[in-house]
Design a protein around this motif. Structure first.
Motif, PDB file in Angstrom:
ATOM      1  N   VAL A   1       0.958  -1.091  -0.012  1.00 43.06           N
ATOM      2  CA  VAL A   1      -0.041  -0.077  -0.187  1.00 43.06           C
ATOM      3  C   VAL A   1       1.017   1.184   0.001  1.00 43.06           C
ATOM      4  CG1 VAL A   1      -1.793   1.286   1.118  1.00 43.06           C
ATOM      5  CG2 VAL A   1      -1.826  -1.094   1.176  1.00 43.06           C
ATOM      6  N   VAL A   2       0.594   1.995  -0.861  1.00 44.26           N
ATOM      7  CA  VAL A   2       1.520   3.176  -0.940  1.00 44.26           C
ATOM      8  C   VAL A   2       0.547   4.639  -0.997  1.00 44.26           C
ATOM      9  CG1 VAL A   2       3.339   4.396  -2.424  1.00 44.26           C
ATOM     10  CG2 VAL A   2       3.305   1.695  -2.038  1.00 44.26           C
ATOM     11  N   GLU A   3       0.937   5.546  -0.321  1.00 40.66           N
ATOM     12  CA  GLU A   3       0.337   6.779  -0.500  1.00 40.66           C
ATOM     13  C   GLU A   3       1.131   7.930  -1.162  1.00 40.66           C
ATOM     14  OE1 GLU A   3      -0.899   4.967   3.750  1.00 40.66           O
ATOM     15  OE2 GLU A   3       0.730   5.313   2.489  1.00 40.66           O
ATOM     16  N   SER A   4       0.476   8.867  -1.698  1.00 39.77           N
ATOM     17  CA  SER A   4       1.265   9.897  -2.273  1.00 39.77           C
ATOM     18  C   SER A   4       0.394  11.021  -2.481  1.00 39.77           C
ATOM     19  CB  SER A   4       1.761   9.600  -3.619  1.00 39.77           C
ATOM     20  OG  SER A   4       0.726   9.203  -4.455  1.00 39.77           O
ATOM     21  N   GLY A   5       1.001  12.283  -2.752  1.00 37.95           N
ATOM     22  CA  GLY A   5       0.221  13.492  -2.925  1.00 37.95           C
ATOM     23  C   GLY A   5       0.421  14.371  -1.798  1.00 37.95           C
ATOM     24  N   GLY A   6       0.924  14.232  -0.695  1.00 39.08           N
ATOM     25  CA  GLY A   6       0.850  15.224   0.285  1.00 39.08           C
ATOM     26  C   GLY A   6       1.810  16.182  -0.020  1.00 39.08           C
ATOM     27  N   GLY A   7       2.061  17.246   1.098  1.00 38.65           N
ATOM     28  CA  GLY A   7       2.833  18.550   0.544  1.00 38.65           C
ATOM     29  C   GLY A   7       2.458  19.506   1.543  1.00 38.65           C
ATOM     30  N   LEU A   8       3.241  20.743   1.280  1.00 35.29           N
ATOM     31  CA  LEU A   8       2.782  21.741   1.918  1.00 35.29           C
ATOM     32  C   LEU A   8       1.808  22.787   1.179  1.00 35.29           C
ATOM     33  CD1 LEU A   8       3.503  23.974   4.275  1.00 35.29           C
ATOM     34  CD2 LEU A   8       5.453  24.961   2.886  1.00 35.29           C
ATOM     35  N   VAL A   9       0.846  23.427   1.947  1.00 34.06           N
ATOM     36  CA  VAL A   9      -0.211  24.256   1.071  1.00 34.06           C
ATOM     37  C   VAL A   9      -0.788  25.247   2.077  1.00 34.06           C
ATOM     38  CG1 VAL A   9      -2.205  22.396   2.007  1.00 34.06           C
ATOM     39  CG2 VAL A   9      -2.311  24.082  -0.059  1.00 34.06           C
ATOM     40  N   GLN A  10      -1.187  26.432   1.691  1.00 32.44           N
ATOM     41  CA  GLN A  10      -1.575  27.544   2.557  1.00 32.44           C
ATOM     42  C   GLN A  10      -3.161  27.033   2.857  1.00 32.44           C
ATOM     43  OE1 GLN A  10      -1.043  31.012   0.301  1.00 32.44           O
ATOM     44  NE2 GLN A  10       1.013  31.278   0.649  1.00 32.44           N
ATOM     45  N   PRO A  11      -3.472  27.818   4.062  1.00 34.60           N
ATOM     46  CA  PRO A  11      -4.936  27.572   4.333  1.00 34.60           C
ATOM     47  C   PRO A  11      -5.828  27.836   3.165  1.00 34.60           C
ATOM     48  CG  PRO A  11      -3.527  28.566   6.083  1.00 34.60           C
ATOM     49  CD  PRO A  11      -2.650  28.525   4.909  1.00 34.60           C
ATOM     50  N   GLY A  12      -6.776  27.133   2.983  1.00 40.15           N
ATOM     51  CA  GLY A  12      -7.726  27.356   2.123  1.00 40.15           C
ATOM     52  C   GLY A  12      -7.552  26.746   0.608  1.00 40.15           C
ATOM     53  N   GLY A  13      -5.943  26.101   0.492  1.00 46.63           N
ATOM     54  CA  GLY A  13      -5.852  25.469  -0.467  1.00 46.63           C
ATOM     55  C   GLY A  13      -6.293  23.998  -0.701  1.00 46.63           C
TER      56      GLY A  13
ATOM     57  N   VAL B   1      -6.040  -1.264   4.372  1.00 52.38           N
ATOM     58  CA  VAL B   1      -6.910  -2.260   3.830  1.00 52.38           C
ATOM     59  C   VAL B   1      -7.101  -3.448   4.847  1.00 52.38           C
ATOM     60  CG1 VAL B   1      -5.010  -3.063   2.459  1.00 52.38           C
ATOM     61  CG2 VAL B   1      -7.828  -3.643   1.825  1.00 52.38           C
ATOM     62  N   ARG B   2      -8.142  -3.978   5.228  1.00 54.97           N
ATOM     63  CA  ARG B   2      -8.266  -5.047   5.845  1.00 54.97           C
ATOM     64  C   ARG B   2      -8.511  -6.276   5.191  1.00 54.97           C
ATOM     65  NH1 ARG B   2     -11.344  -4.614  11.618  1.00 54.97           N
ATOM     66  NH2 ARG B   2      -9.445  -3.739  11.896  1.00 54.97           N
ATOM     67  N   ILE B   3      -7.823  -7.340   5.366  1.00 58.24           N
ATOM     68  CA  ILE B   3      -7.857  -8.469   4.387  1.00 58.24           C
ATOM     69  C   ILE B   3      -7.819  -9.740   5.546  1.00 58.24           C
ATOM     70  CG2 ILE B   3      -6.854 -10.100   2.802  1.00 58.24           C
ATOM     71  CD1 ILE B   3      -5.613  -7.525   1.442  1.00 58.24           C
ATOM     72  N   ALA B   4      -9.093 -10.246   5.401  1.00 60.59           N
ATOM     73  CA  ALA B   4      -9.226 -11.549   6.446  1.00 60.59           C
ATOM     74  C   ALA B   4      -9.399 -10.570   7.753  1.00 60.59           C
ATOM     75  CB  ALA B   4      -8.450 -12.269   6.503  1.00 60.59           C
ATOM     76  N   THR B   5      -8.375 -10.780   8.708  1.00 55.33           N
ATOM     77  CA  THR B   5      -8.263 -10.295  10.220  1.00 55.33           C
ATOM     78  C   THR B   5      -7.223  -9.487  10.274  1.00 55.33           C
ATOM     79  OG1 THR B   5      -7.192 -12.038  10.923  1.00 55.33           O
ATOM     80  CG2 THR B   5      -9.610 -12.077  11.241  1.00 55.33           C
ATOM     81  N   ARG B   6      -6.253  -9.217   8.945  1.00 55.12           N
ATOM     82  CA  ARG B   6      -5.124  -8.565   8.996  1.00 55.12           C
ATOM     83  C   ARG B   6      -5.372  -7.081   8.463  1.00 55.12           C
ATOM     84  NH1 ARG B   6       0.978 -10.367   7.207  1.00 55.12           N
ATOM     85  NH2 ARG B   6       1.883  -8.579   7.637  1.00 55.12           N
ATOM     86  N   ASP B   7      -4.725  -6.235   9.008  1.00 54.66           N
ATOM     87  CA  ASP B   7      -4.706  -4.930   8.502  1.00 54.66           C
ATOM     88  C   ASP B   7      -3.288  -4.560   7.643  1.00 54.66           C
ATOM     89  OD1 ASP B   7      -6.572  -3.439  11.315  1.00 54.66           O
ATOM     90  OD2 ASP B   7      -7.357  -4.161   9.616  1.00 54.66           O
ATOM     91  N   TYR B   8      -3.498  -3.682   6.752  1.00 51.48           N
ATOM     92  CA  TYR B   8      -2.338  -3.327   5.845  1.00 51.48           C
ATOM     93  C   TYR B   8      -2.359  -1.794   5.637  1.00 51.48           C
ATOM     94  CZ  TYR B   8      -1.976  -8.504   4.517  1.00 51.48           C
ATOM     95  OH  TYR B   8      -1.906  -9.641   4.756  1.00 51.48           O
ATOM     96  N   TRP B   9      -1.077  -1.439   6.204  1.00 53.60           N
ATOM     97  CA  TRP B   9      -0.976   0.183   6.093  1.00 53.60           C
ATOM     98  C   TRP B   9      -0.051   0.455   5.059  1.00 53.60           C
ATOM     99  CZ3 TRP B   9      -4.130   3.236   9.254  1.00 53.60           C
ATOM    100  CH2 TRP B   9      -4.977   2.835  10.244  1.00 53.60           C
ATOM    101  N   GLY B  10      -0.092   1.788   4.652  1.00 51.86           N
ATOM    102  CA  GLY B  10       0.892   2.325   3.915  1.00 51.86           C
ATOM    103  C   GLY B  10       1.915   2.931   4.683  1.00 51.86           C
ATOM    104  N   GLN B  11       2.937   3.769   4.219  1.00 54.48           N
ATOM    105  CA  GLN B  11       3.700   4.470   5.021  1.00 54.48           C
ATOM    106  C   GLN B  11       3.302   5.821   5.271  1.00 54.48           C
ATOM    107  OE1 GLN B  11       3.915   4.447   1.771  1.00 54.48           O
ATOM    108  NE2 GLN B  11       4.343   6.433   1.335  1.00 54.48           N
ATOM    109  N   GLY B  12       2.391   6.309   4.733  1.00 57.09           N
ATOM    110  CA  GLY B  12       1.574   7.663   5.012  1.00 57.09           C
ATOM    111  C   GLY B  12       2.469   8.762   4.192  1.00 57.09           C
ATOM    112  N   THR B  13       1.372   9.782   4.052  1.00 51.38           N
ATOM    113  CA  THR B  13       1.839  10.953   3.169  1.00 51.38           C
ATOM    114  C   THR B  13       1.641  12.328   4.025  1.00 51.38           C
ATOM    115  OG1 THR B  13       1.999  12.094   1.406  1.00 51.38           O
ATOM    116  CG2 THR B  13       0.004  11.275   2.060  1.00 51.38           C
ATOM    117  N   GLN B  14       2.694  13.012   4.454  1.00 46.66           N
ATOM    118  CA  GLN B  14       2.658  14.432   5.120  1.00 46.66           C
ATOM    119  C   GLN B  14       1.782  15.450   4.491  1.00 46.66           C
ATOM    120  OE1 GLN B  14       3.924  15.040   8.377  1.00 46.66           O
ATOM    121  NE2 GLN B  14       2.505  16.850   8.353  1.00 46.66           N
TER     122      GLN B  14
END
Length: 115
Positions: free
Chosen positions: A3-15, A97-110
């Motif tokens: 699982v891979v997240e992307s698209g984070g970043g620094l944005v101004q309020p309202g962005g 994502v939860r598959i059977a009883t196991r949860d899989y997570w990505g590393q996250g995006t800030q």
């Protein structure tokens, strides 16, 4: 499973930002996906949910009207469209994502909302 997240970043309020969560190693269209976030010094909290077909979804009240979750099963990707961002949205955003009883997570995006 990956699982891979992307698209984070620094944005101004309202962005705006659009986060992506791309997964592999399983039949993507069979599973529901959740977005979570964790702000500094706080516990991780749920943000949004989308069913495997995409026909059902919801977001938490604090982001309602500003965040939208969607998915493209042909691309094995879930999106989190974020508008009118506020400083309190600053966090690491992760998908699960939860598959059977196991949860899989990505590393996250800030995501940082600051002027």
């Amino acid at each position: 499973v990956q699982v891979v997240e992307s698209g984070g970043g620094l944005v101004q309020p309202g962005g705006s930002l659009r986060l992506s969560c791309t997964a592999s190693g399983f039949t993507f269209s069979d599973y529901h996906i959740n977005w979570y976030r964790q702000a500094p010094g706080k516990e991780r909290e749920p943000v949004a949910f989308i069913a495997n077909t995409g026909r059902s979804s919801n977001v938490v009240n604090s982001v309602k009207g500003r965040f939208t979750i969607s998915r493209d099963n042909a691309k094995n990707t879930v999106y989190l469209e974020m508008k009118n961002l506020k400083p309190e949205d600053t966090a690491v955003y992760s998908c699960r994502v939860r598959i059977a009883t196991r949860d899989y997570w990505g590393q996250g995006t800030q995501v940082t909302v600051s002027s």
